[in-house]
Enzyme design. Structure first.
Site, PDB file in Angstrom:
ATOM      1  N   TYR A 475       0.840  -1.206   0.000  1.00  0.00           N
ATOM      2  CA  TYR A 475       0.000   0.000   0.000  1.00  0.00           C
ATOM      3  C   TYR A 475       0.876   1.258   0.000  1.00  0.00           C
ATOM      4  O   TYR A 475       0.742   2.139  -0.860  1.00  0.00           O
ATOM      5  CB  TYR A 475      -0.930  -0.034   1.219  1.00  0.00           C
ATOM      6  CG  TYR A 475      -1.708   1.250   1.453  1.00  0.00           C
ATOM      7  CD1 TYR A 475      -2.571   1.758   0.489  1.00  0.00           C
ATOM      8  CD2 TYR A 475      -1.583   1.950   2.668  1.00  0.00           C
ATOM      9  CE1 TYR A 475      -3.291   2.927   0.709  1.00  0.00           C
ATOM     10  CE2 TYR A 475      -2.288   3.109   2.895  1.00  0.00           C
ATOM     11  CZ  TYR A 475      -3.146   3.603   1.916  1.00  0.00           C
ATOM     12  OH  TYR A 475      -3.852   4.766   2.150  1.00  0.00           O
TER      13      TYR A 475
HETATM   14  N1  LIG Z   1      -8.816   6.420   5.749  1.00  0.00           N
HETATM   15  C1  LIG Z   1      -7.575   6.659   6.115  1.00  0.00           C
HETATM   16  O1  LIG Z   1      -7.233   6.565   7.297  1.00  0.00           O
HETATM   17  C2  LIG Z   1      -6.561   7.101   5.077  1.00  0.00           C
HETATM   18  C3  LIG Z   1      -5.265   7.426   5.511  1.00  0.00           C
HETATM   19  C4  LIG Z   1      -4.350   7.839   4.568  1.00  0.00           C
HETATM   20  C5  LIG Z   1      -4.701   7.942   3.235  1.00  0.00           C
HETATM   21  N2  LIG Z   1      -5.950   7.593   2.846  1.00  0.00           N
HETATM   22  C6  LIG Z   1      -6.259   7.715   1.415  1.00  0.00           C
HETATM   23  O2  LIG Z   1      -7.458   8.466   1.261  1.00  0.00           O
HETATM   24  C7  LIG Z   1      -8.162   8.032   0.118  1.00  0.00           C
HETATM   25  C8  LIG Z   1      -9.608   7.750   0.479  1.00  0.00           C
HETATM   26  O3  LIG Z   1      -9.641   6.741   1.483  1.00  0.00           O
HETATM   27  P1  LIG Z   1     -10.994   6.311   2.203  1.00  0.00           P
HETATM   28  O4  LIG Z   1     -10.648   5.955   3.600  1.00  0.00           O
HETATM   29  O5  LIG Z   1     -12.054   7.307   1.943  1.00  0.00           O
HETATM   30  O6  LIG Z   1     -11.311   4.958   1.423  1.00  0.00           O
HETATM   31  P2  LIG Z   1     -12.721   4.413   0.904  1.00  0.00           P
HETATM   32  O7  LIG Z   1     -12.505   2.990   0.577  1.00  0.00           O
HETATM   33  O8  LIG Z   1     -13.800   4.759   1.854  1.00  0.00           O
HETATM   34  O9  LIG Z   1     -12.953   5.228  -0.443  1.00  0.00           O
HETATM   35  C9  LIG Z   1     -12.272   4.941  -1.640  1.00  0.00           C
HETATM   36  C10 LIG Z   1     -13.275   5.127  -2.780  1.00  0.00           C
HETATM   37  O10 LIG Z   1     -12.600   4.910  -4.021  1.00  0.00           O
HETATM   38  C11 LIG Z   1     -13.429   4.109  -4.859  1.00  0.00           C
HETATM   39  N3  LIG Z   1     -12.559   3.387  -5.789  1.00  0.00           N
HETATM   40  C12 LIG Z   1     -11.607   2.468  -5.484  1.00  0.00           C
HETATM   41  N4  LIG Z   1     -11.042   2.027  -6.619  1.00  0.00           N
HETATM   42  C13 LIG Z   1     -11.631   2.679  -7.640  1.00  0.00           C
HETATM   43  C14 LIG Z   1     -11.475   2.646  -9.056  1.00  0.00           C
HETATM   44  N5  LIG Z   1     -10.598   1.833  -9.633  1.00  0.00           N
HETATM   45  N6  LIG Z   1     -12.263   3.439  -9.809  1.00  0.00           N
HETATM   46  C15 LIG Z   1     -13.172   4.261  -9.242  1.00  0.00           C
HETATM   47  N7  LIG Z   1     -13.357   4.334  -7.911  1.00  0.00           N
HETATM   48  C16 LIG Z   1     -12.612   3.541  -7.121  1.00  0.00           C
HETATM   49  C17 LIG Z   1     -14.167   3.194  -3.899  1.00  0.00           C
HETATM   50  O11 LIG Z   1     -15.352   2.669  -4.448  1.00  0.00           O
HETATM   51  C18 LIG Z   1     -14.427   4.141  -2.730  1.00  0.00           C
HETATM   52  O12 LIG Z   1     -15.646   4.822  -2.906  1.00  0.00           O
HETATM   53  C19 LIG Z   1      -7.408   6.831  -0.413  1.00  0.00           C
HETATM   54  O13 LIG Z   1      -6.599   7.247  -1.479  1.00  0.00           O
HETATM   55  C20 LIG Z   1      -6.555   6.396   0.750  1.00  0.00           C
HETATM   56  O14 LIG Z   1      -5.385   5.759   0.334  1.00  0.00           O
HETATM   57  C21 LIG Z   1      -6.872   7.186   3.726  1.00  0.00           C
END
Ligand SMILES: NC(=O)c1ccc[n+]([C@@H]2O[C@H](COP(=O)([O-])OP(=O)(O)OC[C@H]3O[C@@H](n4cnc5c(N)ncnc54)[C@H](O)[C@@H]3O)[C@@H](O)[C@H]2O)c1
Length: 667
Positions: A475
């Site tokens: 990741y």
């Molecule tokens: N939640 C955390 O603690 C955290 C920490 C650091 C970074 N992030 C980053 O923040 C971003 C959002 O994370 P989140 O927690 O909201 O995750 P989440 O899983 O709730 O949301 C991700 C969204 O992306 C969509 N998605 C995934 N692959 C896709 C594709 N190929 N085409 C179109 N849509 C797609 C999913 O359907 C989902 O709606 C991510 O990039 C994640 O790496 C999150």
């Protein structure tokens, strides 16, 4: 003619014939559409066309029958497109369809497939309101769900309830319960249940004899003689089990199957007895269910959602740059952080297009946003997979974006170690696709979601933007590679770029409109707040804290928890301050580390639940302390975390969880 064209797979000609029939005022019947829809669903494998046709029927002055309607539901459940099933189900009354038991059975099965057992059970209460009564099929789906999850006793309770409603158990019910008992290694009970079938008027069928699980169980328990008994009953029942309505060829096939099955069991016993080798079922089929093309699946949803969306008729607005309006493409806007960011952007008068493949996000979140901002030209949702470069390019050519906030990603560290290639595709390769489309269509600003996982295990704390990045899991590595691609590209581009590296995100919208609702199947990979809430709700028995001997004040790991409201504020500030040809990289954290013990205590207070905590040994690969130095983002973007009271953030999130025990499913 349509049938013939379908046989030759000339589906585009079908459209032409249909148009001519309409021009010639052909009187369309439900049976005609039923066949057309089946052709799209079965032969053409074009489910979105099937749905489109169902919804188009009233326009041809022909209302769908329950049979046609149920066929569409069934097709969607088979293709595991539950969100769309739900949409279609909700449209029954507008299509003039009277729901029947068969329709509910399809829904119950679909809900169970999607792990929404509580919703499925609640349909048992909904059915009588719709003048439908559950039958043995309804209960079978529910019992099967429970047995597959090791809750066979609950399945027996359900069976009792079914029998109280004067619904008799059939062979399928017995098969489900027997396999459930075997799964729990309760071989004697399974055996007794098997023996009671014929006296109860239920004849075993080939499914009953598929005892490969029992074989494994018997071996484990050393019950080889019992296994022999199963086999002899298999053979003795060859004729007794012959249901009268079967064709001779079917009976022959079953008998052959039984013979093979019992031979296989006997051979297995001999091998096991002589060598003590582990049992493995060489005939086990690979799990191919659910590999159906997601693209087709959710394009359907897009059609429906767009049709219902107030912005549907205003696509033009999205395709033109408008002075004074910033149009932001939010990828992953149906997810946790993306939906909160969309809410904030809309509140601040941005125009937003969400692109999401709903693989992890929730259509319910998009619907909440659509309800809050129904005016034309504010929000549109496009279903698309960012892995599909052609689709992405089309979206960029049809819409005039000023900026992109790229949240879409699979984002679970643990999962990434098990499916690394998926992570490199989804994160690194899709970022490249988005970037190429941005460059090709001259979109000027990118805000990229990165993570503190790109740092790995730094030697010194706190983590600054200058801390060397040495990610230790796929990741973190995939995100780091995506960052590198963006950085290389920006060296020779006028694009304004902001890379935000978040720490651990918690909390939810303070006004309770949105929350975090990961899919049930992702729970095992879940984050600490999700686990705490699950423990508080009694979904899991308690929390397991791994490692109490770290060199920290209370011995547990230390992390930096950032509230989602602060995080989206950082995005808006980054968007505001982004400058052409410049790259800004910022850590987004509070700057304060909190121990896992502290977190759990805050969660106990926020939920009022006495969460059981087991303290275990360390998990390999976990590092003691991770927290940010947020001075750079403070100095350059004038951003500071405001929601730094853990208990407050968790209370807000807990309120949403309690009000939405089934996530957005019941919203
Ligand atoms: N939640 C955390 O603690 C955290 C920490 C650091 C970074 N992030 C980053 O923040 C971003 C959002 O994370 P989140 O927690 O909201 O995750 P989440 O899983 O709730 O949301 C991700 C969204 O992306 C969509 N998605 C995934 N692959 C896709 C594709 N190929 N085409 C179109 N849509 C797609 C999913 O359907 C989902 O709606 C991510 O990039 C994640 O790496 C999150």
């Amino acid at each position: 003619m349509i049938d013939r064209l379908a046989c030759c797979r000339k589906f585009s000609d079908v459209e032409e014939v249909l148009a001519r029939a309409r021009a010639e005022r052909f009187r369309f019947s439900d049976e005609f559409f039923y066949r057309l829809i089946k052709m799209y669903g079965n032969v053409a494998n074009h489910p979105e066309k099937a749905i489109e046709t169902l919804f188009a029927m009233p326009g041809y002055n022909c209302w769908p029958s329950t049979k046609t309607f149920n066929y569409v539901l069934h097709m969607l459940v088979c293709k595991r497109q539950y969100e769309v099933v739900h949409e279609v189900y909700l449209s029954a009354s507008s299509l003039g369809v009277t729901l029947d038991t068969c329709c509910f059975n399809i829904l119950v099965k679909g809900l169970c497939q999607f792990g929404k057992f509580d919703d499925a059970i609640s349909l048992l209460y909904e059915m009588p309101k719709q003048r439908c009564l559950p039958n043995v099929t309804t209960y079978s789906s529910l019992m099967s769900f429970l047995c597959q999850r090791g809750q066979v006793d609950k399945a027996f309770e359900l069976c009792e309830r079914m029998q109280k409603e004067n619904i008799a158990a059939d062979t399928i019910v017995y098969n489900i319960l027997i396999s459930g008992l075997c799964r729990e290694q309760r071989v004697t009970e399974a055996f007794n249940l098997f023996k009671s079938m014929v006296p109860e008027g239920c004849y075993p069928n080939s499914g009953t004899y598929q005892m490969s699980r029992a074989l494994g169980v018997c071996r484990a328990a050393g019950h080889v003689s019992m296994l022999m008994n199963w086999c002899s009953i298999c053979n003795a029942n060859k004729t007794a089990s012959q249901p009268l309505h079967m064709r001779p060829s079917q009976c022959a096939a079953i008998h052959q199957h039984m013979q093979q099955e019992s031979d296989r069991l006997l051979n297995g016993v001999l091998v096991l007895e002589s060598s003590g080798m582990d049992f493995s079922d060489s005939r086990r089929k690979p799990n191919v269910v659910g590999k159906f093309t997601v693209a087709a699946a959710l394009t359907v949803m897009c059609i429906i959602v767009l049709k219902q969306s107030p912005g549907f008729s205003s696509t033009d607005v999205f395709s033109l740059h408008e002075i004074g309006v910033t149009h932001v493409l939010v990828t992953g806007g149906a997810g946790y952080i993306g939906s909160h960011a969309t809410l904030r952007l809309l509140r601040d008068n941005y125009r937003v297009t969400i692109v999401d493949n709903l693989s992890r996000g929730n259509m319910g979140a998009v619907r909440v946003l659509q309800r809050l901002f129904p005016e034309p030209g504010r929000l549109q949702f496009i279903y698309a997979d960012l892995g599909d470069a052609k689709a992405v390019n089309k979206i960029f050519s049809e819409n005039a974006f000023d900026a992109v906030m790229h949240f879409a990603a699979v984002a679970y560290v643990g999962e990434s170690t098990m499916e690394p290639l998926r992570y490199y595709h989804n994160i690194t390769s899709n970022t490249l696709t988005v970037l190429e489309a941005m460059a090709a269509h001259n979109v000027k600003t990118l805000i990229y979601s990165s993570t503190c996982a790109t740092f790995g295990e730094p030697d010194t704390m706190p983590i600054t933007e200058a801390t060397p990045q040495n990610p230790i899991n796929p990741y973190g590595k995939a995100k780091k590679m995506a960052e590198d691609i963006i950085l290389d590209f920006s060296k020779r581009s006028e694009m304004a770029v902001m890379i935000l590296r978040y720490f651990n995100v918690i909390g939810s919208d303070p006004e309770g409109r949105l929350g975090e609702a990961p899919r049930p199947e992702l729970r095992e990979h879940g984050r600490i707040s999700g686990a705490c809430f699950d423990a508080a709700l009694g979904i899991i028995p308690g929390l397991k804290v791994r490692g109490t001997d770290y060199p920290t004040a209370d011995g547990t790991c230390i992390r930096d928890y950032i509230d989602v409201t602060d995080l989206v504020d950082a995005h808006v500030k980054a968007l505001d301050k982004a400058q052409p040809g410049k790259v800004g990289i910022y850590n987004v954290g509070t700057g304060h580390g909190r121990s896992v013990k502290e977190f759990v205590e805050a969660c106990k207070k926020a939920t009022g639940a006495s969460i059981k905590v087991d303290f275990l040994t360390r998990r390999p690969g976990d590092y003691a302390e991770v927290y940010s130095d947020p001075s750079k983002i403070h100095d350059e973007l004038n951003w500071t975390a405001r929601y730094t009271d853990l208990r407050e953030s968790l209370s807000t999130a807990w309120k949403w969880q309690k009000a939405h025990p089934n996530g957005y499913g019941s919203a």
